[in-house]
Design a protein around this motif. Structure first.
Motif, short mmCIF file in Angstrom:
data_model
loop_
_atom_site.label_atom_id
_atom_site.label_comp_id
_atom_site.label_asym_id
_atom_site.label_seq_id
_atom_site.Cartn_x
_atom_site.Cartn_y
_atom_site.Cartn_z
N ALA A 180 5.21 13.39 -3.93
CA ALA A 180 5.65 14.38 -3.27
C ALA A 180 6.51 14.33 -1.93
O ALA A 180 7.23 14.66 -1.45
N SER A 181 5.82 12.73 -1.39
CA SER A 181 6.12 12.33 -0.33
C SER A 181 7.70 11.88 0.05
O SER A 181 8.24 11.95 1.10
N ARG A 182 8.19 11.23 -1.09
CA ARG A 182 9.62 10.68 -0.97
C ARG A 182 9.58 9.41 -0.32
O ARG A 182 10.47 8.89 0.23
N ILE A 183 7.98 8.78 0.18
CA ILE A 183 8.33 7.66 0.93
C ILE A 183 8.34 6.47 -0.13
O ILE A 183 7.32 6.65 -1.05
N PRO A 184 8.80 5.45 -0.16
CA PRO A 184 8.79 4.24 -0.78
C PRO A 184 7.31 3.82 -1.24
O PRO A 184 6.29 3.77 -0.12
N VAL A 185 7.05 3.26 -2.36
CA VAL A 185 5.58 3.16 -2.69
C VAL A 185 5.59 1.55 -3.30
O VAL A 185 6.45 1.28 -4.25
N LEU A 186 4.55 0.84 -2.94
CA LEU A 186 4.19 -0.39 -3.60
C LEU A 186 2.95 -0.51 -4.16
O LEU A 186 1.97 -0.02 -3.51
N ASP B 229 7.94 2.19 -6.69
CA ASP B 229 9.37 1.64 -6.52
C ASP B 229 9.06 0.21 -7.07
O ASP B 229 10.25 -0.35 -7.46
N ALA B 230 7.83 -0.31 -6.62
CA ALA B 230 7.63 -1.62 -7.35
C ALA B 230 5.98 -1.86 -7.33
O ALA B 230 5.37 -1.11 -6.82
N THR B 231 5.76 -2.88 -8.19
CA THR B 231 4.31 -3.04 -8.64
C THR B 231 4.03 -4.56 -8.85
O THR B 231 5.01 -5.26 -9.21
N GLY C 200 8.15 1.07 -11.41
CA GLY C 200 9.28 0.56 -10.94
C GLY C 200 9.47 -1.04 -11.17
O GLY C 200 9.36 -1.36 -12.39
N GLU C 201 9.96 -1.63 -9.97
CA GLU C 201 10.41 -3.13 -10.50
C GLU C 201 8.97 -3.76 -10.48
O GLU C 201 8.18 -3.55 -9.47
N ILE C 202 8.82 -4.73 -11.59
CA ILE C 202 7.72 -5.49 -11.59
C ILE C 202 7.65 -6.87 -11.04
O ILE C 202 8.52 -7.59 -11.30
N PHE C 203 6.54 -7.34 -10.18
CA PHE C 203 6.53 -8.56 -9.56
C PHE C 203 5.03 -9.31 -10.24
O PHE C 203 4.46 -8.37 -10.53
N PHE C 204 5.08 -10.35 -10.15
CA PHE C 204 3.89 -11.14 -10.68
C PHE C 204 3.50 -12.31 -9.60
O PHE C 204 4.36 -13.17 -9.16
#
Length: 499
Positions: A149-155, A178-180, A200-204
């Motif tokens: 609910a915060s609308r703050i970007p999330v990692l 937004d990204a993992t 969201g966008e996936i990184f590894f």
């Protein structure tokens, strides 16, 4: 780092972690430091303007990664607030040590409260990680809902909290990241079902785990990539003719549904088939011929009229616009009497749901609703574990099964491999897209590709063509918009393979 093809369950990644620690003597604390550093580097790269960081930490190793991130962020001059969840007194091992180091570095650590999220530039989700086995509740659910609910970007660290790492199912509530940043092994649940939306966008980052460790833990499933598909489609001889490229027979297009059969037929051509015939309802055969003159259209009223066409075909594509009346049932029954390979979709799948049978050489392409009818389940049950569903479909009906949807899955009894396509986009949620996929796979199969290869390549081409179209916007995409991009993608694959 480029994403690997191999995807794992949470248990498999824990085994990889164990092998690295016990057999290669890499301390768990060092792996945790590497994980926190990798995630912090992504934060700085992806959100370089972020100055106020909220890190939500649980009590397990996922929380430990978050504490490492918080300490590093503090050292870099950022304003950091750690919001703690769970019974801190029960923390043990590397995670407890990471929390202690974080506190010693002067990072503010407070118990989670919803109102403490406000004013931050980014939220780090390091709450639950991969060990979740039941629906979230209590303060965990409150935290997830507050984040969303915060609308703050999330990692998200490793996996978004509340998402089942194995299946991509939301366990009551899940963080929308937004990204993992995923570690050691990519988690299969990130790539299908709700995982596509929540990760969201996936990184590894493999945390420098030695490559040979992975040989002892076979992957659950493999991602389809351009690299893995190179060389599957051979180039064309200079002296070949249309007969060498295969004949596809599309059976479909009952009254009022000519478009589906036409889309499948044209898609088969775009995938390289040499000749495409349509067996459709006599009522609109002439109209289809006018609209797409390359298609050889036959108005067929009975199975007897269909049999000469079956004798000329190399592959059957059955189902687009077939309907569920007597006409469609009769023609599909005639197709089943042959030994020809088939691609089966739409209303033909509904017929199989009422009268199941096995076939050694067909490719079934159900969406979740059709899959539910075929297995006597609900759509929600299918989506709760898409990997289990596609394997059950494969075991029950044979051949190759393509379970469509976000993160399309392909399972094959030929080689036992399950593949996932993590390309494609929501703009493809429009009428006719499944008909185009049917035609593409049939066109590839007609050119001599074995069924699992035709299915994997066809799914990837279809998804990539959709992404090509979406480059100018997802809304308003038509199935026929994919045609030039299917052809372009396929020809680039052939050229690369030959070069």
């Amino acid at each position: 780092m480029r994403l690997p093809e191999a995807l794992y369950t949470a248990a498999q990644v824990r085994e990889l972690d164990r092998l690295a620690i016990e057999e290669r003597r890499i301390p768990g604390a060092k792996l945790m430091q590497r994980a926190g550093a990798a995630a912090f580097e992504l934060l700085r790269t992806r959100w370089p303007q972020a100055r106020r960081v909220a890190v939500l930490c649980g009590t397990g190793n996922n929380g430990g990664d978050g504490y490492v991130m918080a300490r590093l962020a503090r050292a870099a001059g950022l304003t950091v607030n750690v919001l703690s969840l769970g019974a801190v007194e029960k923390m043990r091992g590397d995670a407890a040590a990471a929390r202690k180091q974080c506190k010693s570095a002067g990072v503010a650590i407070r118990n989670f409260q919803t109102d403490l999220l406000a004013g931050h530039d980014i939220i780090i989700d390091a709450m639950l990680g991969t060990g979740l086995e039941r629906e979230v509740e209590g303060e965990w659910r409150a935290a997830i809902e507050a984040i969303n609910a915060s609308r703050i970007p999330v990692l998200a660290v490793d996996v978004p909290s509340g998402l089942n790492a194995d299946t991509g199912h939301v366990m009551g509530a899940a963080v929308r990241a937004d990204a993992t940043m995923s570690f050691i092994g990519l988690k299969a649940g990130l790539f299908t079902g709700a995982g596509r939306e929540h990760a969201g966008e996936i990184f590894f980052n493999d945390l420098n785990v030695p490559p040979d460790i992975y040989a002892g833990v076979p992957a659950l499933v493999r991602r389809l990539t351009e690299t893995s598909l190179h060389g599957l489609m051979p180039g064309r001889r200079r002296d070949m003719h249309k007969g060498d490229a295969g004949h596809v027979l599309v059976i479909g297009g009952d009254r009022g549904m000519p478009g589906a059969a036409r889309l499948a037929g044209e898609a088969a051509y775009r995938a390289g088939a040499g000749l495409v015939m349509l067996a459709t309802h006599p009522e609109h055969a002439a109209h289809i011929s006018t609209a797409c003159p390359e298609l050889i259209v036959h108005g067929v009223a009975t199975p007897e009229e269909l049999r000469p066409l079956l004798a000329r075909a190399d592959v059957i594509a059955a189902g687009p616009g077939l309907g569920q009346g007597a006409w469609g049932d009769a023609l599909f029954g005639a197709a089943l009497d042959t030994k020809l390979p088939m691609v089966v979709d739409a209303d033909a799948l509904n017929t199989l749901a009422t009268d199941p049978l096995m076939h050694a050489d067909w490719i079934l392409t159900p969406h979740p609703g059709e899959a539910a009818r075929m297995l006597g389940m609900t759509t929600e049950q299918i989506q709760a574990d898409r990997f289990a569903a596609v394997r059950e479909l494969n075991a029950s009906f044979g051949g190759v099964c393509v379970l469509k949807g976000a993160g399309t899955l392909i399972a094959s009894l030929y080689d036992g491999v399950v593949s996932v396509c993590d390309r494609g986009n929501p703009g493809m949620a429009s009428g006719g897209m499944g008909d185009v996929l049917t035609g593409v796979i049939a066109g590839l199969r007609a050119q001599g590709l074995i069924s699992p290869v035709a299915a994997r390549l066809g799914v990837w081409l279809h998804a990539m063509a959709g992404d090509d179209v979406a480059a100018s916007g997802e809304i308003g995409m038509l199935a026929s918009d994919l045609f030039p991009h299917i052809r372009g993608r396929l020809n680039r694959l052939v050229r690369h393979a030959g070069g």
